[in-house]
Write a protein that holds these residues in place. Structure first.
Motif, PDB file in Angstrom:
ATOM      1  N   ALA A  56       0.844  -1.194   0.000  1.00  0.00           N
ATOM      2  CA  ALA A  56       0.000   0.000   0.000  1.00  0.00           C
ATOM      3  C   ALA A  56       0.880   1.245   0.000  1.00  0.00           C
ATOM      4  N   CYS A  57       0.253   2.406  -0.067  1.00  0.00           N
ATOM      5  CA  CYS A  57       0.969   3.684  -0.004  1.00  0.00           C
ATOM      6  C   CYS A  57       0.312   4.595   1.034  1.00  0.00           C
ATOM      7  N   GLY A  58       1.098   5.498   1.583  1.00  0.00           N
ATOM      8  CA  GLY A  58       0.570   6.573   2.435  1.00  0.00           C
ATOM      9  C   GLY A  58      -0.207   6.060   3.631  1.00  0.00           C
ATOM     10  N   THR A  59      -1.370   6.650   3.835  1.00  0.00           N
ATOM     11  CA  THR A  59      -2.221   6.257   4.955  1.00  0.00           C
ATOM     12  C   THR A  59      -2.570   4.768   4.884  1.00  0.00           C
ATOM     13  N   SER A  60      -2.826   4.274   3.696  1.00  0.00           N
ATOM     14  CA  SER A  60      -3.184   2.859   3.561  1.00  0.00           C
ATOM     15  C   SER A  60      -2.012   1.965   3.985  1.00  0.00           C
ATOM     16  N   TYR A  61      -0.802   2.427   3.750  1.00  0.00           N
ATOM     17  CA  TYR A  61       0.382   1.701   4.233  1.00  0.00           C
ATOM     18  C   TYR A  61       0.373   1.648   5.765  1.00  0.00           C
ATOM     19  N   VAL A 156      -8.403  15.356   0.681  1.00  0.00           N
ATOM     20  CA  VAL A 156      -7.173  14.655   0.290  1.00  0.00           C
ATOM     21  C   VAL A 156      -6.589  13.894   1.487  1.00  0.00           C
ATOM     22  N   ALA A 157      -6.702  14.485   2.666  1.00  0.00           N
ATOM     23  CA  ALA A 157      -6.205  13.792   3.865  1.00  0.00           C
ATOM     24  C   ALA A 157      -7.190  12.680   4.235  1.00  0.00           C
ATOM     25  N   SER A 158      -6.682  11.482   4.222  1.00  0.00           N
ATOM     26  CA  SER A 158      -7.549  10.326   4.449  1.00  0.00           C
ATOM     27  C   SER A 158      -7.886  10.179   5.938  1.00  0.00           C
ATOM     28  N   ALA A 240       1.614  11.840  12.197  1.00  0.00           N
ATOM     29  CA  ALA A 240       2.640  12.720  11.628  1.00  0.00           C
ATOM     30  C   ALA A 240       2.336  13.026  10.160  1.00  0.00           C
ATOM     31  N   LEU A 241       1.885  12.024   9.429  1.00  0.00           N
ATOM     32  CA  LEU A 241       1.536  12.247   8.013  1.00  0.00           C
ATOM     33  C   LEU A 241       0.399  13.263   7.903  1.00  0.00           C
ATOM     34  N   LYS A 242      -0.627  13.109   8.756  1.00  0.00           N
ATOM     35  CA  LYS A 242      -1.747  14.062   8.722  1.00  0.00           C
ATOM     36  C   LYS A 242      -1.246  15.476   8.951  1.00  0.00           C
ATOM     37  N   LEU A 243      -0.416  15.641   9.995  1.00  0.00           N
ATOM     38  CA  LEU A 243       0.041  16.997  10.331  1.00  0.00           C
ATOM     39  C   LEU A 243       0.859  17.603   9.196  1.00  0.00           C
ATOM     40  N   LYS A 244       1.802  16.839   8.635  1.00  0.00           N
ATOM     41  CA  LYS A 244       2.636  17.447   7.585  1.00  0.00           C
ATOM     42  C   LYS A 244       1.812  17.729   6.334  1.00  0.00           C
ATOM     43  N   GLU A 245       0.893  16.831   6.040  1.00  0.00           N
ATOM     44  CA  GLU A 245       0.116  16.933   4.808  1.00  0.00           C
ATOM     45  C   GLU A 245      -0.771  18.183   4.770  1.00  0.00           C
ATOM     46  N   ILE A 246      -1.444  18.489   5.871  1.00  0.00           N
ATOM     47  CA  ILE A 246      -2.386  19.611   5.784  1.00  0.00           C
ATOM     48  C   ILE A 246      -1.924  20.880   6.518  1.00  0.00           C
TER      49      ILE A 246
END
Ligand code: M6R
Length: 365
Positions: A56-61, A156-158, A240-246
């Motif tokens: 998977a990629c990103g959040t799904s990973y 866009v942010a899952s 961390a992904l959520k915070l950096k992404e948005i």
């Protein structure tokens, strides 16, 4: 439409209790995971699984990462997880009787699709996709599909795609575990917990005003560190992904035990440290990591079980969550991190639903 909400992301975050219910619908009885949950062809395939490979990629990973902890713990089957863009371009070895699982909200992620095609050529027991979009490429090209039933995700942010993936993957974990010696009592315990899940997510969402207040302390920060242990490590990664992404704040996640091996050097009063601390057998170890951070002047934001007393940290920012059955911790603890990144982004005035440089569905590599 966004209805009463200012952004799709917020609407989708608050939809989670409902869509988790939708995801469980028809798949569990009061005490059991129903075999029909995975489609008519599944029983025969699940009987033969000796290894699991998740791509998977990103959040799904990140939901794949949580699932690895679950599958190895409950089913005792080896489980590997890899980001699709790595898997597709390296020389991979697929173990005998491998169930290959792709996880994807859109079902159209180019790297994930290419990795599936490559793995099929190498020889698999079967492929399964955990996906939110019916009729998508991954659904069409996989032997089995486990739909997340979260409804369209626009932001866009899952958010809701992630928690429904985890819900579906916990069901799959039980289906595999039953075939590998999980007792009926253990199955009942997880299923009973799953029936409580929408209510627990609701309680986590009720923390919104508290989290909105805390978010003000982040708006001027440039860096942050997220910590967790065990299945909460991927939750730290997802936070961390959520915070950096948005919010465009640099955020890194570490398994708390790695602190001493480098990242502790980053800690000073300008580096907020966010930790997820449910009440489990890793709590004590995590707390001692957090004490080290505090001793070095770090500012801590700890999301912790309401029933534990974190005396030594009580001058820090503590947010209490309800006590959660251990198997549900990752699904409940991501909620406050989703809300935190949302409110920080709103304060910073970014385009929450359409962050710069990103697309909802990454159909080119
Ligand atoms: O549709 P997919 O689940 O395959 O998408 C994978 C990633 O592109 C996606 O999760 C991305 O990381 C999100 N924007 C994260 O919020």
């Amino acid at each position: 439409s966004k209805g009463e909400y200012k952004h799709f992301m917020l609407k989708e975050t608050f939809e989670q209790p409902t869509v988790i219910k939708q995801c469980l619908e028809g798949r569990i009885s009061a005490t059991k995971v129903l075999d029909q949950a995975f489609g008519v062809k599944a029983a025969d395939i699940l009987d033969q699984v000796e290894a699991v490979q998740i791509i998977a990629c990103g959040t799904s990973y990140h939901s794949g990462m949580v699932t690895k902890y679950w599958i190895e713990k409950y089913a005792g089957i080896p489980c590997q997880v890899e980001v699709a863009s790595e898997f597709r371009y390296r020389h991979t070895v697929i173990a005998k009787n491998t169930l290959l699982i792709t996880i994807s909200q859109s079902g159209e992620t180019a790297d994930t699709l290419a990795a599936l095609r490559k793995a099929k050529e190498q020889g698999l027991l079967a492929s399964m996709t955990v996906c939110n979009v019916p009729g998508s490429s991954l659904v069409r090209e996989s032997d089995l599909c486990l739909m997340t039933n979260a409804g369209p995700e626009i932001g866009v942010a899952s958010t809701k795609a992630f928690t429904t993936q985890l819900t579906a993957l916990l069901l799959l974990t039980v289906a595999l575990a039953k075939r590998n010696g999980m007792s009926e009592a253990a199955e009942t315990e997880i299923v009973t917990a799953l029936h409580q899940l929408p209510g627990l997510v609701e309680k986590a969402l009720a923390l919104d005003p508290v989290i909105e207040k805390i978010s003000q302390l982040f708006a001027d920060k440039h860096h942050s560190l997220f910590l967790g242990r065990g299945p909460m490590y991927p939750i730290a990664q997802e936070g961390a992904l959520k915070l950096k992404e948005i919010s465009y704040i640099h955020a890194e996640a570490y398994p708390a035990g790695e602190l001493k091996h480098g990242p502790l050097a980053l800690v000073d009063e300008d580096m907020p440290i966010i930790a997820v601390a449910p009440k489990n057998d890793l709590l004590e170890k995590l707390v001692s990591n957090l004490e080290e951070v505090k001793a070095r002047g770090g500012e801590l934001f700890v999301f912790a079980d309401e029933s534990v007393n974190l005396y030594d940290l009580d001058d820090q920012h503590l947010v209490s969550l309800p006590t959660v059955p251990c198997c549900l911790e990752p699904i409940v603890y991501i909620i406050p991190l989703q809300l935190l990144s949302y409110h920080v982004a709103v304060l910073k005035g970014t385009d929450v639903d359409q962050p710069r440089n990103l697309a909802k569905s990454v159909t080119v590599e």
